[in-house]
Design a protein around this motif. Structure first.
Motif, PDB file in Angstrom:
ATOM      1  N   GLY A 340      24.452 -23.485 -17.919  1.00  0.00           N
ATOM      2  CA  GLY A 340      23.951 -24.537 -17.961  1.00  0.00           C
ATOM      3  C   GLY A 340      24.435 -25.275 -19.474  1.00  0.00           C
ATOM      4  N   GLY A 341      25.067 -24.442 -20.269  1.00  0.00           N
ATOM      5  CA  GLY A 341      25.529 -25.098 -21.547  1.00  0.00           C
ATOM      6  C   GLY A 341      26.586 -25.828 -21.450  1.00  0.00           C
ATOM      7  N   ILE A 342      27.019 -26.407 -22.662  1.00  0.00           N
ATOM      8  CA  ILE A 342      28.399 -27.485 -22.494  1.00  0.00           C
ATOM      9  C   ILE A 342      29.474 -26.586 -22.300  1.00  0.00           C
ATOM     10  N   ASP A 343      29.699 -25.709 -22.864  1.00  0.00           N
ATOM     11  CA  ASP A 343      31.181 -24.967 -22.590  1.00  0.00           C
ATOM     12  C   ASP A 343      31.319 -24.483 -21.256  1.00  0.00           C
ATOM     13  N   SER A 344      30.345 -23.917 -20.420  1.00  0.00           N
ATOM     14  CA  SER A 344      30.602 -23.330 -19.273  1.00  0.00           C
ATOM     15  C   SER A 344      30.959 -24.780 -18.139  1.00  0.00           C
ATOM     16  N   ALA A 345      30.037 -25.754 -18.655  1.00  0.00           N
ATOM     17  CA  ALA A 345      30.039 -26.986 -17.815  1.00  0.00           C
ATOM     18  C   ALA A 345      31.490 -27.585 -17.834  1.00  0.00           C
ATOM     19  N   VAL A 346      32.043 -27.834 -19.004  1.00  0.00           N
ATOM     20  CA  VAL A 346      33.374 -28.250 -19.236  1.00  0.00           C
ATOM     21  C   VAL A 346      34.528 -27.351 -18.363  1.00  0.00           C
ATOM     22  N   VAL A 347      34.229 -25.985 -18.584  1.00  0.00           N
ATOM     23  CA  VAL A 347      35.287 -25.015 -17.973  1.00  0.00           C
ATOM     24  C   VAL A 347      35.080 -25.305 -16.594  1.00  0.00           C
ATOM     25  N   ALA A 348      33.957 -25.410 -15.994  1.00  0.00           N
ATOM     26  CA  ALA A 348      33.695 -25.665 -14.474  1.00  0.00           C
ATOM     27  C   ALA A 348      34.405 -26.886 -14.043  1.00  0.00           C
ATOM     28  N   ALA A 349      34.033 -27.860 -14.727  1.00  0.00           N
ATOM     29  CA  ALA A 349      34.692 -29.322 -14.555  1.00  0.00           C
ATOM     30  C   ALA A 349      36.156 -29.219 -14.600  1.00  0.00           C
ATOM     31  N   LEU A 350      36.618 -28.727 -15.550  1.00  0.00           N
ATOM     32  CA  LEU A 350      38.123 -28.569 -15.616  1.00  0.00           C
ATOM     33  C   LEU A 350      38.845 -27.718 -14.290  1.00  0.00           C
ATOM     34  N   ALA A 351      37.807 -26.506 -14.015  1.00  0.00           N
ATOM     35  CA  ALA A 351      38.369 -25.709 -12.847  1.00  0.00           C
ATOM     36  C   ALA A 351      38.423 -26.640 -11.601  1.00  0.00           C
ATOM     37  N   ALA A 352      37.436 -27.336 -11.314  1.00  0.00           N
ATOM     38  CA  ALA A 352      37.302 -28.116 -10.257  1.00  0.00           C
ATOM     39  C   ALA A 352      38.362 -29.316  -9.965  1.00  0.00           C
ATOM     40  N   ASP A 353      38.670 -29.822 -11.163  1.00  0.00           N
ATOM     41  CA  ASP A 353      39.859 -30.617 -11.243  1.00  0.00           C
ATOM     42  C   ASP A 353      41.140 -30.062 -11.025  1.00  0.00           C
ATOM     43  N   ALA A 354      41.230 -28.830 -11.331  1.00  0.00           N
ATOM     44  CA  ALA A 354      42.543 -28.102 -11.225  1.00  0.00           C
ATOM     45  C   ALA A 354      42.727 -27.421  -9.808  1.00  0.00           C
ATOM     46  N   ILE A 385      29.979 -30.590  -8.659  1.00  0.00           N
ATOM     47  CA  ILE A 385      31.700 -30.199  -8.477  1.00  0.00           C
ATOM     48  C   ILE A 385      31.806 -29.574  -7.263  1.00  0.00           C
ATOM     49  N   GLY A 386      30.640 -29.408  -6.380  1.00  0.00           N
ATOM     50  CA  GLY A 386      31.229 -28.873  -5.061  1.00  0.00           C
ATOM     51  C   GLY A 386      31.228 -27.373  -5.149  1.00  0.00           C
ATOM     52  N   ALA A 387      30.969 -26.587  -6.206  1.00  0.00           N
ATOM     53  CA  ALA A 387      31.268 -25.138  -6.237  1.00  0.00           C
ATOM     54  C   ALA A 387      30.341 -24.228  -5.583  1.00  0.00           C
ATOM     55  N   ASP A 388      30.942 -22.933  -5.069  1.00  0.00           N
ATOM     56  CA  ASP A 388      29.872 -21.983  -4.469  1.00  0.00           C
ATOM     57  C   ASP A 388      28.933 -21.576  -5.746  1.00  0.00           C
ATOM     58  N   TYR A 389      27.895 -21.189  -5.506  1.00  0.00           N
ATOM     59  CA  TYR A 389      26.829 -21.004  -6.717  1.00  0.00           C
ATOM     60  C   TYR A 389      25.832 -20.040  -6.121  1.00  0.00           C
ATOM     61  N   ARG A 390      25.628 -19.133  -7.033  1.00  0.00           N
ATOM     62  CA  ARG A 390      24.721 -17.910  -6.852  1.00  0.00           C
ATOM     63  C   ARG A 390      24.040 -17.450  -8.285  1.00  0.00           C
ATOM     64  N   VAL A 391      22.831 -16.961  -7.879  1.00  0.00           N
ATOM     65  CA  VAL A 391      22.171 -16.713  -9.009  1.00  0.00           C
ATOM     66  C   VAL A 391      21.864 -15.152  -8.945  1.00  0.00           C
ATOM     67  N   GLU A 392      22.366 -14.553 -10.171  1.00  0.00           N
ATOM     68  CA  GLU A 392      22.175 -12.920 -10.219  1.00  0.00           C
ATOM     69  C   GLU A 392      21.522 -12.639 -11.545  1.00  0.00           C
ATOM     70  N   PRO A 393      19.977 -12.644 -11.401  1.00  0.00           N
ATOM     71  CA  PRO A 393      19.213 -12.206 -12.383  1.00  0.00           C
ATOM     72  C   PRO A 393      19.443 -10.979 -13.082  1.00  0.00           C
ATOM     73  N   ILE A 394      19.372 -10.979 -14.443  1.00  0.00           N
ATOM     74  CA  ILE A 394      19.898  -9.583 -15.254  1.00  0.00           C
ATOM     75  C   ILE A 394      18.758  -8.953 -16.016  1.00  0.00           C
ATOM     76  N   ALA A 395      17.461  -9.435 -16.112  1.00  0.00           N
ATOM     77  CA  ALA A 395      16.306  -8.885 -16.620  1.00  0.00           C
ATOM     78  C   ALA A 395      16.063  -7.443 -16.410  1.00  0.00           C
ATOM     79  N   ASP A 396      16.166  -7.058 -14.977  1.00  0.00           N
ATOM     80  CA  ASP A 396      15.894  -5.869 -14.878  1.00  0.00           C
ATOM     81  C   ASP A 396      16.818  -4.721 -15.325  1.00  0.00           C
ATOM     82  N   ALA A 397      18.067  -5.223 -15.077  1.00  0.00           N
ATOM     83  CA  ALA A 397      19.313  -4.372 -15.420  1.00  0.00           C
ATOM     84  C   ALA A 397      19.318  -4.124 -16.873  1.00  0.00           C
TER      85      ALA A 397
END
Length: 607
Positions: A340-354, A385-397
């Protein structure tokens, strides 16, 4: 006045794929022939890919390149293009007049000798099924990303080929940047065209510098100059194409687009040669391919591509570097930690364009500190961006490991990042995605990334992008989408909210770092411009900020050495541009003060 139809094939070569590159050359030569070209050229070392680095020192690789260029000449003739001269960059070795053939330390032309058999960066002119002419690069760069002086030996003399009644001189990349040499000899040799093949990596604002240089060298050579460049990504380098042809007076006659393969065809009105081709001197080799006057034809309108603005140029460079790395290393998809942060969002947008959104796999890994808006923004991004998306919570691990290990402080905070890295690499191994690291240049500079945590990844698209530029690119990409009537790929909240690692409630990056609008100018001067502490303070930067920042930069070298490659867009990128020791007691302190002892850099758990 003779007219030469020149075709410049601005193409993307794959390093080491000699057969594939040869097929590409044959395909583009056929296109050039269909366009009526009378001379076709390909970029520097296109047959091997560039830069070959220490592969040049392997005799087997040099032999393979030499064999490949001979096969290519024969194949072009069998394709029906034997009469069309084709200029191809390749890897060769010093022989003949460039070499010390009898071991006495002197080459055949009386110069100090070059050891026979040493590798050379060359171009070959292929004609009638053979290598009709050869030229070896004179000036071997040994700065920035280049180490050619270590792996190649220089050539001597200018090669001039006669095509019809037009004389064409040849040069390679750095030969254009250095005063004298082939450019000066071009005027002396009376050539009407100077053809320069290049593998010139992209840097911000280098485009204007190149054009100014080409214009100046055309005037010095006293003839039309054609500058042909590679395009595509190779490891951490990006080649932007931007091939151009200028007249002796500096007029742009044709220009190719940036960051895309293109056949640039241009009709040149050139003077007929008045040079005696049999009158070779010690510095000029004349090779006559044909002497029949070139037929007249109706000139076609030239292509002069529109230049990209700065943000579009940088975005295109990052997309080109990312797509090249993924494709050339055999991947078809990427995995990204979507926070949800800016860095991962920009990387994802770049990847979608690429690669296209369906080839992007986003994994949200919320911890107990992750805010609802961060999780919502990550899901919103994936949908946009039409990405495959999943949620993997890490709190328990994290809780299980924390109970077992009992970490405190930074070790406890970084445990979250390392669990995320474990999940990302597990998904990569099981599903075959390339993991993209999301850290930016500002974070890498000050060690603000968790080793074996958020630093996990095979490629880092933002490695050479300062944080302030990340925001700028995000705003540009969204505005561009709106201009085109598309959905902006990056959620506005990801751009607007304060950056945070979410290690604890209410935390922001500025709890540990100066504001990025303060930090990035200091980093630019310290990292890129190599200014010292005293210079920074003299320029008006707060001494406390300077001491803090340069200390963080110096202590983080060990982390940067272990980080993934990423596309170079600045004059000095972390990696082969900036080579500093890991173990060093030198620190930028007040004059006369002792060097501070080396200590571990601060760390965080970025998203």
């Amino acid at each position: 006045m003779p007219q030469l139809r020149l075709a410049l094939a601005q193409v993307d070569a794959v390093l080491g794929d000699l057969e594939g590159n040869a097929r590409m050359i044959r395909e583009w030569t056929a296109r050039a022939a269909d366009s009526g070209a009378q001379l076709v050229a390909f970029p520097e070392m296109v047959l091997t890919g560039y830069p070959v680095e220490d592969l040049a020192l392997r005799r087997s690789f040099v032999d393979a390149s030499r064999s490949a260029v001979l096969r290519l000449a024969a194949d072009l003739a069998s394709d029906g293009f034997g009469q069309l001269p084709v200029v191809v960059g390749y890897l060769d070795r010093a022989e003949g007049r460039d070499a010390d053939t009898d071991g006495d330390g002197v080459s055949e032309d009386g110069r100090t000798g070059i050891p026979k058999g040493m590798p050379q960066n060359c171009v070959a002119v292929l004609h009638q099924g053979r290598v009709a002419a050869r030229y070896a690069k004179h000036h071997l760069p040994n700065y920035g990303v280049f180490d050619e002086f270590r792996i190649f030996v220089p050539g001597h003399g200018l090669t001039v080929v006669r095509v019809g009644d037009v004389d064409v001189a040849l040069a390679i990349c750095e030969d254009l940047w250095q005063d004298g040499g082939p450019v000066a000899r071009t005027r002396e040799a009376g050539a009407e065209l100077l053809l320069v093949v290049n593998g010139s990596p992209y840097e911000r604002c280098k485009d204007d510098t190149r054009l100014d240089l080409v214009r100046r060298r055309a005037a010095e050579a006293g003839c039309t100059l054609a500058y042909l460049n590679l395009v595509g990504g190779q490891d951490d380098l990006v080649f932007d194409g931007d091939s151009v042809v200028v007249s002796a007076g500096g007029e742009v006659l044709a220009r190719a687009p940036q960051f895309t393969e293109h056949l640039l065809t241009v009709d040149l009105d050139l003077a007929a040669s008045t040079v005696d081709a049999d009158g070779d001197g010690p510095d000029v080799r004349h090779v006559v391919l044909s002497e029949e006057p070139l037929p007249e034809r109706t000139p076609e309108p030239p292509t002069i591509a529109t230049r990209l603005d700065d943000d579009a140029e940088v975005w295109s460079a990052l997309v080109t570097g990312l797509s090249g790395y993924v494709r050339k290393n055999g991947f078809s998809s990427v995995a990204i930690a979507m926070s949800g942060g800016i860095d991962s969002a920009v990387v994802a947008a770049l990847a979608a364009d690429a690669l296209g959104g369906r080839h992007v796999f986003g994994i949200s890994m919320p911890s107990e500190y992750s805010s609802d808006h961060s999780k919502d923004d990550a899901a919103d991004l994936a949908q946009r961006i039409g990405a495959d998306y999943r949620v993997e919570p890490i709190a328990d691990a994290v809780a299980v490991l924390q109970r077992q290990l009992g970490f405190t402080g930074v070790a406890e905070e970084n445990l979250q990042a390392r669990v995320r890295g474990l999940i990302l690499m597990g998904i990569s191994n099981s599903e075959g995605h390339l993991v993209l690291a999301t850290s930016n240049k500002s974070e890498l500079a000050v060690g603000y990334s968790t080793l074996y945590g958020d630093s996990v990844g095979g490629f880092a698209p933002l490695k050479d992008v300062p944080k302030t530029l990340v925001w700028q690119l995000a705003r540009w990409r969204n505005a561009e989408a709106e201009r085109l009537g598309q959905t902006p790929p990056i959620p506005e909240r990801s751009i607007a909210k304060p950056p945070s690692a979410e290690l604890r409630p209410g935390q922001t990056d500025q709890d540990s770092l100066p504001p990025y609008e303060v930090l990035d100018p200091v980093l630019e001067r310290y990292v890129v411009e190599a200014e010292g502490r005293s210079e920074l303070v003299e320029e008006g930067f707060d001494p406390e900020v300077v001491d803090r920042v340069v200390g963080l930069v110096d202590r983080a070298e060990w982390k940067r050495r272990q980080f993934a490659p990423g596309p170079k867009i600045s004059r000095v990128a972390f990696g082969r541009d900036r080579r500093l020791p890991i173990t060093s007691r030198w620190r930028e302190n007040e004059p006369g003060s002792p060097a501070a002892p080396a200590d571990q850099p601060t760390a965080k758990e970025p998203q």
